[in-house]
Design a protein around this motif. Structure first.
Motif, PDB file in Angstrom:
ATOM      1  N   ASP A   7       0.843  -1.195   0.000  1.00 35.28           N
ATOM      2  CA  ASP A   7       0.000   0.000   0.000  1.00 35.28           C
ATOM      3  C   ASP A   7       0.878   1.244   0.000  1.00 35.28           C
ATOM      4  OD1 ASP A   7      -2.263   1.583   0.066  1.00 35.28           O
ATOM      5  OD2 ASP A   7      -2.444   1.512   2.247  1.00 35.28           O
ATOM      6  N   THR A   8       1.777   1.319  -0.980  1.00 33.46           N
ATOM      7  CA  THR A   8       2.704   2.437  -1.074  1.00 33.46           C
ATOM      8  C   THR A   8       2.782   2.915  -2.519  1.00 33.46           C
ATOM      9  OG1 THR A   8       4.639   1.067  -1.548  1.00 33.46           O
ATOM     10  CG2 THR A   8       4.111   1.439   0.790  1.00 33.46           C
ATOM     11  N   PRO A   9       3.146   4.170  -2.728  1.00 33.21           N
ATOM     12  CA  PRO A   9       3.350   4.655  -4.106  1.00 33.21           C
ATOM     13  C   PRO A   9       4.433   3.876  -4.848  1.00 33.21           C
ATOM     14  CG  PRO A   9       3.158   6.489  -2.578  1.00 33.21           C
ATOM     15  CD  PRO A   9       3.237   5.250  -1.735  1.00 33.21           C
ATOM     16  N   ALA A  10       5.475   3.449  -4.116  1.00 33.00           N
ATOM     17  CA  ALA A  10       6.561   2.701  -4.763  1.00 33.00           C
ATOM     18  C   ALA A  10       6.046   1.379  -5.324  1.00 33.00           C
ATOM     19  CB  ALA A  10       7.693   2.456  -3.768  1.00 33.00           C
ATOM     20  N   HIS A  11       5.206   0.688  -4.547  1.00 29.60           N
ATOM     21  CA  HIS A  11       4.650  -0.576  -5.034  1.00 29.60           C
ATOM     22  C   HIS A  11       3.732  -0.333  -6.227  1.00 29.60           C
ATOM     23  CE1 HIS A  11       3.059  -4.618  -5.124  1.00 29.60           C
ATOM     24  NE2 HIS A  11       1.838  -4.125  -5.069  1.00 29.60           N
ATOM     25  N   ALA A  12       2.910   0.687  -6.151  1.00 26.80           N
ATOM     26  CA  ALA A  12       2.009   0.998  -7.259  1.00 26.80           C
ATOM     27  C   ALA A  12       2.797   1.286  -8.536  1.00 26.80           C
ATOM     28  CB  ALA A  12       1.125   2.186  -6.896  1.00 26.80           C
ATOM     29  N   ALA A  13       3.920   1.977  -8.400  1.00 25.57           N
ATOM     30  CA  ALA A  13       4.738   2.285  -9.571  1.00 25.57           C
ATOM     31  C   ALA A  13       5.341   1.018 -10.169  1.00 25.57           C
ATOM     32  CB  ALA A  13       5.847   3.265  -9.189  1.00 25.57           C
ATOM     33  N   LEU A  14       5.792   0.112  -9.314  1.00 25.85           N
ATOM     34  CA  LEU A  14       6.347  -1.145  -9.819  1.00 25.85           C
ATOM     35  C   LEU A  14       5.278  -1.991 -10.512  1.00 25.85           C
ATOM     36  CD1 LEU A  14       8.760  -2.220  -6.927  1.00 25.85           C
ATOM     37  CD2 LEU A  14       9.371  -1.352  -9.195  1.00 25.85           C
ATOM     38  N   MET A  15       4.082  -2.020  -9.944  1.00 24.93           N
ATOM     39  CA  MET A  15       3.016  -2.784 -10.574  1.00 24.93           C
ATOM     40  C   MET A  15       2.610  -2.172 -11.909  1.00 24.93           C
ATOM     41  SD  MET A  15       2.668  -5.427  -8.761  1.00 24.93           S
ATOM     42  CE  MET A  15       1.272  -6.122  -9.664  1.00 24.93           C
ATOM     43  N   ALA A  16       2.685  -0.857 -12.014  1.00 23.74           N
ATOM     44  CA  ALA A  16       2.403  -0.207 -13.290  1.00 23.74           C
ATOM     45  C   ALA A  16       3.433  -0.626 -14.342  1.00 23.74           C
ATOM     46  CB  ALA A  16       2.397   1.311 -13.123  1.00 23.74           C
ATOM     47  N   GLN A  17       4.699  -0.738 -13.924  1.00 23.84           N
ATOM     48  CA  GLN A  17       5.735  -1.208 -14.842  1.00 23.84           C
ATOM     49  C   GLN A  17       5.490  -2.660 -15.229  1.00 23.84           C
ATOM     50  OE1 GLN A  17       7.817   0.463 -16.420  1.00 23.84           O
ATOM     51  NE2 GLN A  17       8.613   2.181 -15.251  1.00 23.84           N
ATOM     52  N   HIS A  63      15.776  -0.739  -6.666  1.00 23.03           N
ATOM     53  CA  HIS A  63      14.513  -0.501  -5.960  1.00 23.03           C
ATOM     54  C   HIS A  63      14.557  -0.976  -4.507  1.00 23.03           C
ATOM     55  CE1 HIS A  63      12.380   0.821  -9.500  1.00 23.03           C
ATOM     56  NE2 HIS A  63      12.750  -0.252 -10.163  1.00 23.03           N
ATOM     57  N   GLU A  64      15.390  -2.005  -4.225  1.00 20.95           N
ATOM     58  CA  GLU A  64      15.419  -2.596  -2.888  1.00 20.95           C
ATOM     59  C   GLU A  64      13.980  -2.772  -2.372  1.00 20.95           C
ATOM     60  OE1 GLU A  64      17.669  -1.857   1.385  1.00 20.95           O
ATOM     61  OE2 GLU A  64      18.570  -1.017  -0.440  1.00 20.95           O
ATOM     62  N   ALA A  65      13.165  -3.407  -3.204  1.00 26.76           N
ATOM     63  CA  ALA A  65      11.735  -3.546  -2.910  1.00 26.76           C
ATOM     64  C   ALA A  65      11.498  -4.531  -1.776  1.00 26.76           C
ATOM     65  CB  ALA A  65      10.990  -4.019  -4.152  1.00 26.76           C
ATOM     66  N   PRO A  66      10.490  -4.295  -0.956  1.00 21.91           N
ATOM     67  CA  PRO A  66      10.114  -5.298   0.045  1.00 21.91           C
ATOM     68  C   PRO A  66       9.764  -6.616  -0.650  1.00 21.91           C
ATOM     69  CG  PRO A  66       8.993  -3.223   0.461  1.00 21.91           C
ATOM     70  CD  PRO A  66       9.645  -3.091  -0.881  1.00 21.91           C
ATOM     71  N   PRO A  67      10.037  -7.747  -0.013  1.00 18.90           N
ATOM     72  CA  PRO A  67       9.776  -9.037  -0.652  1.00 18.90           C
ATOM     73  C   PRO A  67       8.341  -9.225  -1.145  1.00 18.90           C
ATOM     74  CG  PRO A  67      11.183  -9.337   1.238  1.00 18.90           C
ATOM     75  CD  PRO A  67      10.764  -7.901   1.259  1.00 18.90           C
ATOM     76  N   ALA A  68       7.364  -8.695  -0.428  1.00 17.17           N
ATOM     77  CA  ALA A  68       5.974  -8.853  -0.877  1.00 17.17           C
ATOM     78  C   ALA A  68       5.743  -8.126  -2.200  1.00 17.17           C
ATOM     79  CB  ALA A  68       5.004  -8.333   0.187  1.00 17.17           C
ATOM     80  N   SER A  69       6.354  -6.966  -2.358  1.00 15.78           N
ATOM     81  CA  SER A  69       6.242  -6.207  -3.599  1.00 15.78           C
ATOM     82  C   SER A  69       6.948  -6.950  -4.734  1.00 15.78           C
ATOM     83  CB  SER A  69       6.833  -4.818  -3.410  1.00 15.78           C
ATOM     84  OG  SER A  69       6.576  -3.986  -4.512  1.00 15.78           O
ATOM     85  N   PHE A  70       8.150  -7.422  -4.462  1.00 15.91           N
ATOM     86  CA  PHE A  70       8.887  -8.258  -5.419  1.00 15.91           C
ATOM     87  C   PHE A  70       8.029  -9.437  -5.859  1.00 15.91           C
ATOM     88  CE2 PHE A  70      11.746 -12.128  -5.330  1.00 15.91           C
ATOM     89  CZ  PHE A  70      12.274 -11.989  -6.610  1.00 15.91           C
ATOM     90  N   TRP A  71       7.397 -10.095  -4.908  1.00 15.86           N
ATOM     91  CA  TRP A  71       6.571 -11.272  -5.194  1.00 15.86           C
ATOM     92  C   TRP A  71       5.423 -10.922  -6.137  1.00 15.86           C
ATOM     93  CZ3 TRP A  71       1.756 -13.297  -5.101  1.00 15.86           C
ATOM     94  CH2 TRP A  71       1.643 -14.687  -5.141  1.00 15.86           C
ATOM     95  N   CYS A  72       4.737  -9.852  -5.861  1.00 16.88           N
ATOM     96  CA  CYS A  72       3.574  -9.474  -6.672  1.00 16.88           C
ATOM     97  C   CYS A  72       3.968  -9.115  -8.100  1.00 16.88           C
ATOM     98  CB  CYS A  72       2.840  -8.308  -6.024  1.00 16.88           C
ATOM     99  SG  CYS A  72       1.973  -8.744  -4.498  1.00 16.88           S
ATOM    100  N   VAL A  73       5.114  -8.452  -8.263  1.00 15.71           N
ATOM    101  CA  VAL A  73       5.575  -8.110  -9.607  1.00 15.71           C
ATOM    102  C   VAL A  73       5.882  -9.374 -10.402  1.00 15.71           C
ATOM    103  CG1 VAL A  73       7.427  -7.016 -10.933  1.00 15.71           C
ATOM    104  CG2 VAL A  73       6.426  -5.829  -8.981  1.00 15.71           C
ATOM    105  N   ILE A  74       6.588 -10.316  -9.788  1.00 17.82           N
ATOM    106  CA  ILE A  74       6.926 -11.557 -10.487  1.00 17.82           C
ATOM    107  C   ILE A  74       5.662 -12.347 -10.812  1.00 17.82           C
ATOM    108  CG2 ILE A  74       8.184 -13.742 -10.340  1.00 17.82           C
ATOM    109  CD1 ILE A  74       9.948 -11.222 -10.677  1.00 17.82           C
ATOM    110  N   GLU A  75       4.715 -12.390  -9.898  1.00 19.36           N
ATOM    111  CA  GLU A  75       3.460 -13.089 -10.174  1.00 19.36           C
ATOM    112  C   GLU A  75       2.750 -12.464 -11.369  1.00 19.36           C
ATOM    113  OE1 GLU A  75      -0.646 -14.324  -7.823  1.00 19.36           O
ATOM    114  OE2 GLU A  75       0.096 -12.267  -7.751  1.00 19.36           O
TER     115      GLU A  75
END
Length: 397
Positions: A7-17, A63-75
């Motif tokens: 629930d962060t702007p950084a995660h939203a930006a990664l998901m947009a990518q 990005h040093e993304a949190p693992p949950a964010s990393f997980w969602c992008v890969i999924e």
């Protein structure tokens, strides 16, 4: 339970990518599979979008993304193409080596914005102390399997045993072999064109060889030692990250298979049938059970990731229970995804056997994912021993 990292702007930006990358991948899976490696234009696009730098330390522009964010992008990438997702997570996990290297060298290599990395941790090579042009380092030789993403990589890390003065591998105090990860330039590596596999064909996961390559000391580190950069991400278990990434690919494959089946079952009438598959009670029940299984296993995985990430905010090693649960939840989700794909493949009937059906590719891809040692059958035994409080070697947990 909400996961704060998502629930962060950084995660939203990664998901947009990731969404943009999924658009690029649309319709390319057959060609990716036929080529037996990710096409260079797609690898470059993923790298330029920053999707190969999800775990690269922020100190080096990652990005040093949190693992949950990393997980969602890969999924999300796996829902579009499993091979592309696989190569992406390999690039990301391989780039974590930056946190163990001296800062100047790490910045020079991993500070490149579109760097493409790959690597194999397994110590299939040997390293001998050496000096070249007055620089201390290592002389490396070996042959490694499972070189996913190496066809497009700029740098490739390899695991090596370290030979002692007596020619035998050095060992740590607990008797396990000393393993170094060493970073090679692509030009030092010879790729073998021997990746003929039943699934994940487009990952290019063939073998590669290295013969008498010199690696400067600043490009070598033991991932069992303390990192140069002590951050929550480096306190999160490396093998746990690898396991959850495999589960992300499997979950993405299964999610895509469910979506394809739902679409085709709504209007597809089987041979000798009179009604669409979706109108059958047995199909409705099986699809509902499959959806519940996948979502439940996915939720548990994300919950264990969130718990481990919270623990990683504090100094020191993660509790053994957190490391155990990461591996168990990742293994459970990967095998649950395989069961779900198998079920919808069977429900789809004869149409699923043709090369034009995404379900046959999903079936093959997900069953290759289940064979990875981080989520393979032996993981049930490993985590079971820990759950039953039995003596267990946990260095690779």
């Amino acid at each position: 339970m909400p996961i704060a990292a998502l629930d962060t702007p950084a995660h939203a930006a990664l998901m947009a990518q990731a969404e943009a990358a999924a658009t690029l991948l649309a319709g390319r899976s057959a060609a990716i599979e036929a080529q037996r490696a990710l096409p260079a234009d797609l690898a470059n696009a993923l790298a330029e979008a920053g999707l190969y730098r999800l775990l690269t330390p922020a100190a080096y522009g990652g990005h040093e993304a949190p693992p949950a964010s990393f997980w969602c992008v890969i999924e999300r990438l796996a829902r579009a193409d499993a091979a592309a997702a696989w190569c992406s997570f390999i690039a990301c996990t391989s780039s974590l080596l930056a946190a163990w290297l001296p800062a100047d060298e790490a910045a020079a290599v991993f500070g490149r914005p579109a760097l493409k990395a790959a690597g194999v941790f397994a110590p299939r090579g040997r390293a001998l102390p050496a000096t070249q042009a007055g620089r201390a380092g290592w002389r490396v030789s070996g042959r490694w399997a499972w070189g996913s993403g190496t066809a497009n990589a700029d740098v490739i890390s390899v695991g090596c045993l370290v030979d002692g003065a007596d020619g035998r591998p050095q060992t740590l105090p607990d008797g396990t072999p000393r393993v170094l990860s060493l970073l090679l330039d692509r030009a030092q590596v010879h790729l073998l064109d021997n990746w003929q596999a039943v699934g994940l064909c487009g990952t290019g996961s063939g073998e590669f060889e290295v013969s008498e390559a010199f690696v400067p000391a600043a490009r070598a580190a033991s991932l069992f030692d303390a990192p140069v950069l002590a951050t929550p991400l480096t306190r999160f278990p490396l093998f746990g990250l690898l396991a959850i990434a495999i589960a992300a690919v499997a979950a993405g494959i299964a999610g895509s298979a469910l979506a394809h089946f739902a679409d085709s079952a709504a209007h597809g009438v089987p041979q000798a049938g009179t009604r669409p598959l979706a109108s059958r009670a047995t199909v409705q029940e099986a699809f509902a059970r499959s959806s519940a299984q996948l979502h439940s296993a996915r939720a548990w995985l994300l919950a264990t990731v969130d718990e481990a990430w919270a623990a990683a905010q504090q100094p020191g090693a993660l509790p053994l229970a957190s490391r155990r649960d990461l591996r168990l939840a990742a293994t459970h989700l990967t095998h649950t995804a395989a069961e779900v794909v198998g079920r919808v493949y069977s429900l789809a009937g004869g149409a699923a056997v043709f090369g034009t059906s995404p379900l046959q590719r999903a079936l093959r891809d997900v069953h290759v994912a289940t064979q990875h040692m981080m989520v393979g059958e032996s993981t049930w035994e490993l985590t079971g021993r820990l759950l039953l409080d039995q003596p267990t070697q946990t260095s690779l947990l």
